[in-house]
Design a protein around this motif. Structure first.
Motif, mmCIF file in Angstrom:
data_model
loop_
_atom_site.group_PDB
_atom_site.id
_atom_site.type_symbol
_atom_site.label_atom_id
_atom_site.label_comp_id
_atom_site.label_asym_id
_atom_site.label_seq_id
_atom_site.Cartn_x
_atom_site.Cartn_y
_atom_site.Cartn_z
ATOM 1 N N ARG A 84 0.822 -1.217 0.000
ATOM 2 C CA ARG A 84 0.000 0.000 0.000
ATOM 3 C C ARG A 84 0.856 1.268 0.000
ATOM 4 O O ARG A 84 0.628 2.210 0.737
ATOM 5 N N GLY A 85 1.877 1.248 -0.855
ATOM 6 C CA GLY A 85 2.702 2.431 -1.055
ATOM 7 C C GLY A 85 3.798 2.632 -0.027
ATOM 8 O O GLY A 85 4.532 3.617 -0.101
ATOM 9 N N ARG A 86 3.975 1.747 0.926
ATOM 10 C CA ARG A 86 5.005 1.923 1.946
ATOM 11 C C ARG A 86 6.313 1.295 1.485
ATOM 12 O O ARG A 86 6.323 0.250 0.835
ATOM 13 N N SER A 87 7.413 1.931 1.839
ATOM 14 C CA SER A 87 8.735 1.449 1.463
ATOM 15 C C SER A 87 9.303 0.568 2.559
ATOM 16 O O SER A 87 8.801 0.535 3.694
ATOM 17 N N ILE A 88 10.389 -0.144 2.218
ATOM 18 C CA ILE A 88 11.020 -1.019 3.201
ATOM 19 C C ILE A 88 11.624 -0.202 4.341
ATOM 20 O O ILE A 88 11.652 -0.637 5.492
ATOM 21 N N LYS A 89 12.063 1.048 4.028
ATOM 22 C CA LYS A 89 12.626 1.892 5.075
ATOM 23 C C LYS A 89 11.554 2.281 6.086
ATOM 24 O O LYS A 89 11.796 2.297 7.298
ATOM 25 N N GLN A 90 10.351 2.569 5.607
ATOM 26 C CA GLN A 90 9.263 2.935 6.514
ATOM 27 C C GLN A 90 8.784 1.732 7.316
ATOM 28 O O GLN A 90 8.484 1.846 8.507
ATOM 29 N N LEU A 91 8.722 0.561 6.665
ATOM 30 C CA LEU A 91 8.236 -0.629 7.367
ATOM 31 C C LEU A 91 9.197 -1.073 8.459
ATOM 32 O O LEU A 91 8.768 -1.616 9.484
ATOM 33 N N CYS A 92 10.499 -0.883 8.252
ATOM 34 C CA CYS A 92 11.500 -1.335 9.219
ATOM 35 C C CYS A 92 11.868 -0.256 10.229
ATOM 36 O O CYS A 92 12.820 -0.442 10.994
ATOM 37 N N ALA A 93 11.161 0.883 10.206
ATOM 38 C CA ALA A 93 11.451 1.922 11.189
ATOM 39 C C ALA A 93 11.052 1.427 12.582
ATOM 40 O O ALA A 93 10.004 0.795 12.751
ATOM 41 N N PRO A 94 11.871 1.698 13.584
ATOM 42 C CA PRO A 94 11.514 1.238 14.941
ATOM 43 C C PRO A 94 10.210 1.864 15.419
ATOM 44 O O PRO A 94 9.922 3.035 15.160
ATOM 45 N N PHE A 95 9.384 1.041 16.077
ATOM 46 C CA PHE A 95 8.100 1.435 16.676
ATOM 47 C C PHE A 95 7.057 1.814 15.630
ATOM 48 O O PHE A 95 6.052 2.423 15.967
ATOM 49 N N TYR A 96 7.298 1.456 14.383
ATOM 50 C CA TYR A 96 6.271 1.657 13.355
ATOM 51 C C TYR A 96 5.572 0.322 13.115
ATOM 52 O O TYR A 96 6.220 -0.690 12.825
ATOM 53 N N SER A 97 4.242 0.294 13.250
ATOM 54 C CA SER A 97 3.496 -0.949 13.109
ATOM 55 C C SER A 97 2.173 -0.660 12.421
ATOM 56 O O SER A 97 1.569 0.402 12.622
ATOM 57 N N THR A 98 1.751 -1.603 11.584
ATOM 58 C CA THR A 98 0.439 -1.518 10.937
ATOM 59 C C THR A 98 -0.645 -2.212 11.754
ATOM 60 O O THR A 98 -1.812 -2.187 11.356
ATOM 61 N N LYS A 99 -0.272 -2.837 12.883
ATOM 62 C CA LYS A 99 -1.235 -3.542 13.732
ATOM 63 C C LYS A 99 -1.622 -2.648 14.902
ATOM 64 O O LYS A 99 -0.821 -1.832 15.383
ATOM 65 N N ALA A 100 -2.857 -2.806 15.353
ATOM 66 C CA ALA A 100 -3.340 -1.980 16.461
ATOM 67 C C ALA A 100 -2.583 -2.287 17.753
ATOM 68 O O ALA A 100 -2.342 -1.394 18.569
ATOM 69 N N ASP A 101 -2.196 -3.553 17.962
ATOM 70 C CA ASP A 101 -1.516 -3.939 19.191
ATOM 71 C C ASP A 101 -0.052 -4.272 18.946
ATOM 72 O O ASP A 101 0.591 -4.939 19.762
ATOM 73 N N GLY A 102 0.523 -3.841 17.809
ATOM 74 C CA GLY A 102 1.911 -4.163 17.497
ATOM 75 C C GLY A 102 2.878 -3.211 18.167
ATOM 76 O O GLY A 102 2.560 -2.046 18.460
ATOM 77 N N MET A 103 4.105 -3.706 18.436
ATOM 78 C CA MET A 103 5.144 -2.889 19.045
ATOM 79 C C MET A 103 5.995 -2.174 17.999
ATOM 80 O O MET A 103 6.697 -1.218 18.325
ATOM 81 N N GLY A 104 5.962 -2.644 16.751
ATOM 82 C CA GLY A 104 6.754 -1.997 15.712
ATOM 83 C C GLY A 104 8.218 -2.356 15.760
ATOM 84 O O GLY A 104 9.055 -1.564 15.297
ATOM 85 N N MET A 105 8.579 -3.504 16.288
ATOM 86 C CA MET A 105 9.983 -3.903 16.378
ATOM 87 C C MET A 105 10.290 -5.164 15.590
ATOM 88 O O MET A 105 11.460 -5.522 15.429
ATOM 89 N N GLY A 106 9.256 -5.887 15.101
ATOM 90 C CA GLY A 106 9.500 -7.176 14.443
ATOM 91 C C GLY A 106 10.352 -7.042 13.194
ATOM 92 O O GLY A 106 11.410 -7.673 13.062
ATOM 93 N N LEU A 107 9.915 -6.232 12.232
ATOM 94 C CA LEU A 107 10.659 -6.087 10.981
ATOM 95 C C LEU A 107 11.991 -5.389 11.205
ATOM 96 O O LEU A 107 12.973 -5.667 10.495
#
Length: 689
Positions: free
Chosen positions: A621-644
Motif C-alpha cells: 500500500r505504497g510503503r517502502s522497506i525503510k518505513q516498514l523497518c522503522a523502529p516502533f512503526y506498526s500496521t497492527k493496532a496492538d503491534g510494538m513496531g519492532m519485528g521487521l
C-alpha cells in the motif's frame, strides 16, 4: 499597510535625482533597431510581391509543361487511331483482293466489301493486270492512279491529283508467275475527319503535312493560324508534330493548341502588384512619422521606468500585484527568483498559478477567493509554493489593497518573504529531537529485553531439568504410554529451543556476533514453518514451496534465521486475516540470489541464496522497506513496531540484504539473502594427500 498605489507620483522623477543640465541617457542599440522597424512592413511587402511573382512564374511554367504533356499524349493517341484505321482499311483491301480470283469488272462490282468501302472511305478501286494495264475501275469515272505508285510491295502514298492516298493489295500469292493488283484510293481528309474525336477537334487544330511542310489535310479553314505558321516553316511551342510512318509514308501529324497561352505578366496582375507596392510605400511613410512621434514619447518615460524598476529590484522582498479578478499585473525580480518563473511567464496569468502545488489547487483557489473578497489576514499567512525546478518553498504572504491615483480599488498588492530555510532548520531540530527520543526508547527496550532474557533463562533451564527428571523416572518405572512419553520429549525439546532463543537474543542485544554455522537453508525454513503449521491450518492458509535444485548450504545462525522466517510468516497471516482475503495463501521460494536491486533476468552473483515470501494480502500500500523497518512503526493496532526492524538487523548482521516489494500473488513479497557457506578445506592428513 492600509493600501498601495501604482502611480508615477509615488516615485520621484529622474530630475529629482540628477542635475538639471545632465545629458539624457544614451539610446540603447535595441531601441535604435526598434526605431527602424517602420521599414519592415515595406520590406515584407516587397518580399511578398516577389514571392507571388515567383509563384506565378512557376505556375506558368508548370502549366506550360502540363499543356505540353497533354498535347503529346493527345498526339500519340490520335496517331494510334489513324494508324489503326489505315491498318483496318488495308485489311479490308487485302480481304477484297483474295475474293477476286478471276479479275474482271463484273467480279469487282459484285463484291459487297467494295460497296461498303466506297460508302465508308474509299474513292475508287482499280484492278491492274500483271503488265500494269487497267482491267477494271469502280467508279468508272475515277482517274487511274499514276504508274509510279504501282509498287510490288504493299504500301501507301499520295498522288498528285486531289491529294488522295492509295492502298495496294496483291491478287495472287507472292510465288505466282503473274499477279494482278488491287489499288484502292482514299482521301486523307476524310480519314482525318472520321478518326478525329470531336473533343480533340475543339481543343486542337489538326493537320496532316508532308515532309516539306505542305498541308495535306486539316481541321481548320486553310489550316488556320497554325497552318500559316507551319507553311512559313515555323513550329510554335504549343504545337507538336509526329511522324505517321509506316502507316502513311512521308506524312506527319501536327496538333496545335487553339487557345494560346498568356503569361501572367501580360495580364492585369502586374498592374495590381504595382498599385499594391505604391500603397504600401505610402503607408510606410506615414508609419515612419508615427514611429518618430512614439519614439520621442517613449524616451520621455523610459528613464522614469528605469528608476522605478531599479528601486523595486533592489528589494529582497517579493512583490506582486493582482487585479480584482486575481490576474497578475506586476511582479518584481525578487518574486521571480522565489518561484523560478520569468515576468513574461507570469504577467497576465490567471489562476491557477504555475507555482501552486498540483495537490493543493483547491485550497489555493479557495484562499484566493477569500483574499480577493478582502479576507486576507493583516498579520500575513504562510503558504507552500513550488519552484520551477520542482522543489517546495515556504513563504510568508502579506496582502494589501491596491488603489490608483484617483483612490479607486484596482486590485491587491502582495509582498512575500521566503521562509524555506527557517522552516528547514526547524524541521531539522524536530527530527533530531525525535531521533534522540527513539534512540532512548531503543536503549530502554534493549535493557528490558536483556533483563528479560537473563530472568527467563533460569526458569527455562529448570523446566528442562524437571522435564528430563520426570521422563527418566517414568522410564525407570516402566511407564509405557507412548503419547505421554512423546509429549514429554517434545516439551523438553521446546524448552531447550526456547532457551537457545533467549541466549541468542541476549547475545544479539549485547552486540555479539551471531553464532554462524553451515546449515541447510531449506531444512531451516521448513523447521521454522513447522512451528506455525497449526496456526496456518487453523486460518486455512495453504503453504507453497518453490525450491531450486542443488541449493547450496548457507552460513547463518539457525535460531536467529528461524525467528526471521517465523516473524515474516506471522505478519503475512495477520495481514491476510485483517484484510479478510478471499483466497489466502503463502508461497516460499528459495533460489540463488539474483540481487535484490537487480532485475529478474540478471545473472546471479556468486555466494548468496535468496528467500522470497509472497502472500495474497493487501500488499505494501505504497510503503517502502525503510518505513516498514522503522523502529516502533506498526500496521497492527496492538503491534510494538519492532519485528521487521529486528529481522532487518539480523539479516544485515549476516551480511545479507532485506527488501520488500509487490508480490506475484497480489500481496507483499518480503525477501532476504544469506551468504553461501564456504566449502571445508581439504584434509591434508589423508593418505591421498
Amino acid at each position: 499597510m492600509p493600501g498601495s498605489t501604482l502611480d508615477s507620483a509615488t516615485v520621484a522623477p529622474p530630475s529629482a535625482f540628477s542635475q538639471p543640465t545632465a545629458a539624457p541617457l544614451p539610446v540603447l542599440p535595441a531601441l535604435r533597431r526598434r526605431r527602424t522597424w517602420w521599414a519592415l512592413p515595406f520590406a515584407l511587402s516587397l518580399l511578398f510581391v516577389a514571392a507571388v511573382a515567383a509563384w506565378l512564374q512557376w505556375t506558368d511554367r508548370q502549366e506550360a509543361e502540363d499543356r505540353r504533356r497533354v498535347l503529346i499524349s493527345d498526339a500519340l493517341s490520335l496517331e494510334s487511331r489513324l494508324s489503326g484505321r489505315i491498318d483496318d482499311e488495308r485489311a479490308q483491301a487485302d480481304a477484297l483482293a483474295r475474293l477476286l480470283a478471276e479479275p474482271g469488272a463484273a467480279a469487282l462490282a459484285q463484291q459487297p466489301a467494295l460497296v461498303a468501302g466506297l460508302r465508308r472511305l474509299w474513292i475508287s478501286a482499280t484492278l491492274l493486270g500483271a503488265d500494269g494495264r487497267v482491267l477494271a475501275s469502280l467508279p468508272e469515272l475515277a482517274p487511274p492512279p499514276p504508274r509510279p505508285l504501282l509498287r510490288p510491295q504493299r504500301s501507301a502514298g499520295f498522288d498528285d491529283v486531289g491529294l488522295s492516298a492509295h492502298l495496294v493489295a496483291e491478287l495472287a500469292p507472292p510465288d505466282a508467275p503473274d499477279r494482278g493488283r488491287l489499288v484502292v484510293r482514299y482521301a486523307p481528309a476524310a480519314l482525318l475527319r472520321q478518326a478525329l474525336p470531336w473533343w480533340l477537334g475543339r481543343k486542337y487544330e489538326v493537320r496532316l503535312v508532308d515532309g516539306w511542310g505542305q498541308n495535306i489535310a486539316s481541321t481548320g479553314e486553310a489550316g488556320g493560324a497554325a497552318g500559316q505558321a507551319a507553311a512559313a516553316g515555323a513550329v510554335e511551342a504549343d504545337s507538336y508534330r509526329l511522324n505517321l510512318e509506316p502507316a502513311l509514308p512521308d506524312t506527319y501529324l501536327e496538333l496545335s493548341q487553339r487557345d494560346r497561352f498568356v503569361p501572367w505578366w501580360r495580364t492585369g496582375l502586374l498592374a495590381l502588384m504595382a498599385v499594391f507596392i505604391a500603397l504600401v510605400g505610402a503607408a510606410t511613410a506615414m508609419l515612419r512619422r508615427q514611429v518618430k512621434a512614439v519614439s520621442q514619447a517613449e524616451a520621455a518615460w523610459r528613464t522614469e521606468a528605469a528608476w522605478r524598476r531599479a528601486m523595486e529590484d533592489s528589494l529582497n522582498v517579493g512583490l506582486r500585484a493582482r487585479d480584482t479578478q486575481g490576474r497578475l499585473v506586476y511582479v518584481n525580480r525578487a518574486f521571480c527568483d522565489q518561484v523560478g518563473f520569468g515576468p513574461d511567464e507570469l504577467l497576465g496569468r490567471s489562476p491557477p498559478m504555475p507555482y501552486w502545488p498540483s495537490d493543493l489547487l483547491d485550497e489555493r483557489l479557495s484562499r484566493l477567493q477569500r483574499n480577493l473578497a478582502g479576507g486576507a489576514p493583516r498579520e500575513g499567512y504562510e503558504a507552500r509554493w513550488q519552484h520551477r525546478d520542482g522543489r517546495a518553498i515556504e513563504v510568508m504572504v502579506f496582502e494589501a489593497r491596491l488603489v490608483d491615483a484617483l483612490g479607486r480599488h484596482i486590485g491587491w498588492m502582495g509582498s512575500t518573504v521566503d521562509i524555506t530555510e527557517r522552516r528547514r532548520m526547524e524541521e531539522r531540530e524536530r527530527r533530531q529531537s525525535e531521533a534522540l527520543a527513539a534512540q532512548a526508547r531503543l536503549t530502554t527496550l534493549g535493557e528490558v529485553a536483556s533483563a528479560l532474557a537473563h530472568q527467563l533463562n533460569q526458569p527455562l533451564t529448570a523446566v528442562a531439568g524437571y522435564n528430563a527428571g520426570v521422563l527418566r523416572s517414568l522410564e525407570r518405572a516402566g511407564y509405557a504410554d507412548a503419547v505421554v512419553l512423546q509429549a514429554l520429549r517434545r516439551l523438553g525439546e521446546q524448552a531447550n529451543e526456547a532457551g537457545r532463543i533467549v541466549q541468542r537474543i541476549r547475545a544479539f542485544l549485547t552486540r555479539r556476533a551471531p553464532q554462524r554455522e553451515a546449515c541447510d537453508f531449506e531444512a531451516l525454513a521448513r523447521r521454522a514453518t513447522a512451528l506455525l503449521q497449526r496456526d496456518l491450518a487453523r486460518q486455512g492458509v495453504p503453504l507453497e514451496w518453490v525450491v531450486a535444485p542443488d541449493l547450496p548450504a548457507v552460513q547463518a545462525d539457525p535460531v536467529l534465521i528461524e525467528q526471521v522466517v517465523i516473524n515474516l510468516l506471522r505478519n503475512a497471516c495477520d495481514e491476510m486475516a485483517a484484510a479478510a482475503t478471499a483466497n489466502p495463501r503463502i508461497r516460499i521460494a528459495l533460489r540463488p540470489a539474483a540481487g535484490l536491486t537487480q532485475g529478474p533476468d540478471a545473472a546471479p552473483p556468486p555466494g548468496f541464496v535468496r528467500l522470497d515470501l509472497d502472500d495474497a494480502g493487501p500488499g505494501l500500500r505504497g510503503r517502502s522497506i525503510k518505513q516498514l523497518c522503522a523502529p516502533f512503526y506498526s500496521t497492527k493496532a496492538d503491534g510494538m513496531g519492532m519485528g521487521l526492524a529486528i529481522c532487518r538487523s539480523v539479516v544485515e548482521a549476516h551480511v545479507g540484504a532485506f527488501d520488500a516489494s509487490d508480490g506475484a500473488l497480489g500481496g507483499a513479497c518480503f525477501s532476504f539473502t544469506l551468504p553461501v557457506a564456504e566449502p571445508p578445506p581439504p584434509n591434508t592428513d589423508s593418505p591421498a594427500a
